[in-house]
Motif scaffolding. Structure first.
Motif, short mmCIF file in Angstrom:
data_model
loop_
_atom_site.label_atom_id
_atom_site.label_comp_id
_atom_site.label_asym_id
_atom_site.label_seq_id
_atom_site.Cartn_x
_atom_site.Cartn_y
_atom_site.Cartn_z
N ALA A 9 2.26 0.03 9.59
CA ALA A 9 0.82 0.15 9.86
C ALA A 9 0.07 -0.93 9.09
CB ALA A 9 0.31 1.54 9.45
N LEU A 10 -1.06 -1.28 9.60
CA LEU A 10 -1.90 -2.30 8.96
C LEU A 10 -2.37 -1.79 7.61
CD1 LEU A 10 -3.38 -5.05 9.30
CD2 LEU A 10 -5.30 -3.76 10.25
N GLY A 11 -2.18 -2.59 6.58
CA GLY A 11 -2.59 -2.19 5.24
C GLY A 11 -4.06 -2.46 4.97
N ASP A 12 -4.56 -1.82 3.89
CA ASP A 12 -5.97 -1.96 3.52
C ASP A 12 -6.34 -3.40 3.21
OD1 ASP A 12 -6.07 0.73 3.80
OD2 ASP A 12 -6.55 1.19 1.71
N THR A 13 -5.46 -4.08 2.47
CA THR A 13 -5.80 -5.43 2.04
C THR A 13 -5.98 -6.36 3.22
OG1 THR A 13 -4.59 -5.12 -0.03
CG2 THR A 13 -5.07 -7.39 0.62
N ALA A 14 -5.08 -6.29 4.16
CA ALA A 14 -5.19 -7.14 5.34
C ALA A 14 -6.39 -6.74 6.19
CB ALA A 14 -3.90 -7.06 6.16
N ALA A 15 -6.61 -5.45 6.33
CA ALA A 15 -7.72 -4.98 7.18
C ALA A 15 -9.07 -5.43 6.64
CB ALA A 15 -7.67 -3.46 7.30
N ARG A 16 -9.19 -5.47 5.30
CA ARG A 16 -10.47 -5.86 4.72
C ARG A 16 -10.85 -7.30 5.02
NH1 ARG A 16 -9.20 -2.23 0.28
NH2 ARG A 16 -8.06 -3.90 -0.79
N GLN A 17 -9.86 -8.10 5.40
CA GLN A 17 -10.19 -9.49 5.72
C GLN A 17 -11.06 -9.61 6.96
OE1 GLN A 17 -9.27 -11.42 3.23
NE2 GLN A 17 -8.31 -9.52 2.49
N LEU A 18 -11.04 -8.58 7.81
CA LEU A 18 -11.85 -8.60 9.03
C LEU A 18 -13.16 -7.84 8.87
CD1 LEU A 18 -9.03 -9.46 10.14
CD2 LEU A 18 -9.64 -8.24 12.25
N ALA A 19 -13.34 -7.22 7.72
CA ALA A 19 -14.53 -6.39 7.53
C ALA A 19 -15.60 -7.17 6.78
CB ALA A 19 -14.17 -5.13 6.76
N ASN A 20 -16.86 -6.84 7.08
CA ASN A 20 -17.98 -7.44 6.37
C ASN A 20 -18.44 -6.49 5.26
OD1 ASN A 20 -18.17 -9.77 7.90
ND2 ASN A 20 -19.50 -8.82 9.42
N ALA A 21 -18.32 -6.96 4.02
CA ALA A 21 -18.79 -6.14 2.90
C ALA A 21 -20.31 -6.12 2.88
CB ALA A 21 -18.26 -6.72 1.59
N THR A 22 -20.87 -4.95 2.55
CA THR A 22 -22.31 -4.85 2.37
C THR A 22 -22.67 -5.44 1.02
OG1 THR A 22 -22.42 -2.85 3.71
CG2 THR A 22 -24.26 -3.27 2.21
N LYS A 23 -23.54 -6.44 1.03
CA LYS A 23 -23.85 -7.20 -0.19
C LYS A 23 -25.25 -6.86 -0.68
CE LYS A 23 -21.13 -10.96 1.79
NZ LYS A 23 -21.02 -10.32 3.12
N THR A 24 -25.36 -6.63 -1.97
CA THR A 24 -26.68 -6.40 -2.57
C THR A 24 -27.30 -7.73 -2.98
OG1 THR A 24 -25.98 -6.30 -4.88
CG2 THR A 24 -25.74 -4.28 -3.56
#
Length: 312
Positions: free
Chosen positions: A10-25
């Motif tokens: 299964a796709l791991g968290d670390t790899a998946a986060r590369q496609l996600a946009n972090a909410t930035k303050t």
């Protein structure tokens, strides 16, 4: 023959986060405070950067008498004299220059504008310095303009209800607020609790403040704390009340707020964009009995006082 073991991938968290946009303050600056002193003061616009405080000469000599009915033809004659060389206050400038490389602002301004955030953080820091100057400036600051007659010392070291009552005898004409370091307010609260008279609170500007005799205790970390001791001030405010007022220059070029100017200074040959940030202000104590201070207030022995010197 043994059954073949199935392996689940299964796709791991670390790899998946590369496609996600972090909410930035936006950048968080821990040195920003509410700057209550600026909110509680009345602010007067100053023409040409000069404020002349005219006062009456020898006010104790201004007297009138009450004539008896049969002596009405013999009325007393007086005149009110003025100081011939009144004090003049000149606005002080808190100034800095902000430099931003154009490459930074061009490439890295999404989702937050780099120039806007750099200006916001710099302006906040300038305003923090403004409040410090209002308290500590050796020329116009509150602490430098307390007359000797308006200074008292604590009775026991720690600030007590009796000490604040003594301050109220010095500024008894429409006192507006006490001003103290948070450590000083905490020390006063402890002494009140020990005596069984916990101070009530009042809601102002959407925040809660301790009070004494109905007068709020306003916190500011710009009130100095040295060797475990601080001060507590009491102010009357407003020109009409002959109290303490802040002074500012209206209509300055690049005005972003009262007395606050932001001006673009151009781009250098090294691609550095520069902005001049200036805040013009001062403070006036209209009469000596508008301001008093409680000296040598002990706040305890278990605090890191070195961390409180940022804006002194």
């Amino acid at each position: 023959m043994a059954a073949e073991k199935k392996v689940h991938h299964a796709l791991g968290d670390t790899a998946a986060r590369q496609l996600a946009n972090a909410t930035k303050t936006v950048p968080q600056l821990s040195t920003i405070t509410p700057r209550w002193l600026v909110h509680f003061l009345e602010w007067l616009p100053v023409e040409a950067g000069i404020y002349r405080l005219n006062t009456v000469k020898n006010p104790q000599d201004v007297r009138v008498s009450c004539s008896q009915r049969e002596d009405e033809g013999d009325l007393p004659e007086i005149f009110v004299d003025y100081e011939e060389q009144p004090r003049e206050y000149f606005l002080n400038a808190v100034t800095t220059v902000l430099d931003v490389h154009t490459r930074i602002s061009d490439l890295y301004s999404s989702p937050h504008d780099q120039i806007k955030e750099q200006l916001r953080l710099t302006i906040e820091t300038v305003k923090e310095r403004q409040e410090s100057e209002l308290i500590n400036n050796p020329d116009y600051g509150l602490l430098a303009n307390v007359s000797d007659e308006q200074r008292i010392s604590t009775l026991t070291g720690a600030p007590t209800p009796d000490d604040l009552d003594d301050l109220l005898t010095k500024v008894w004409k429409e006192p507006a607020f006490f001003l103290a370091h948070p450590l000083g307010i905490a020390a006063f609260g402890r002494e009140c609790t020990r005596r069984g008279v916990p101070p009530p609170t009042v809601s102002l500007f959407g925040s809660q403040f301790l009070t004494w005799r109905g007068i709020p205790l306003v916190p500011s970390d710009k009130v100095p704390v040295e060797d475990g001791k601080t001060k507590i001030l009491l102010l009357r405010v407003g020109q009409k009340r002959q109290g303490v007022s802040g002074l500012f220059q209206p209509g300055v070029a690049g005005e972003q707020g009262p007395g606050l100017s932001v001006r673009f200074m151009g781009i250098s040959r090294n691609a550095i964009a520069s902005y001049l940030i200036s805040l013009y202000c001062s403070l006036v104590v209209h009469t000596e009995d508008a301001l008093a201070v409680l000296d040598d207030v002990e706040v305890g022995k278990y605090h890191d006082y070195a961390a409180l010197d940022t804006y002194k």
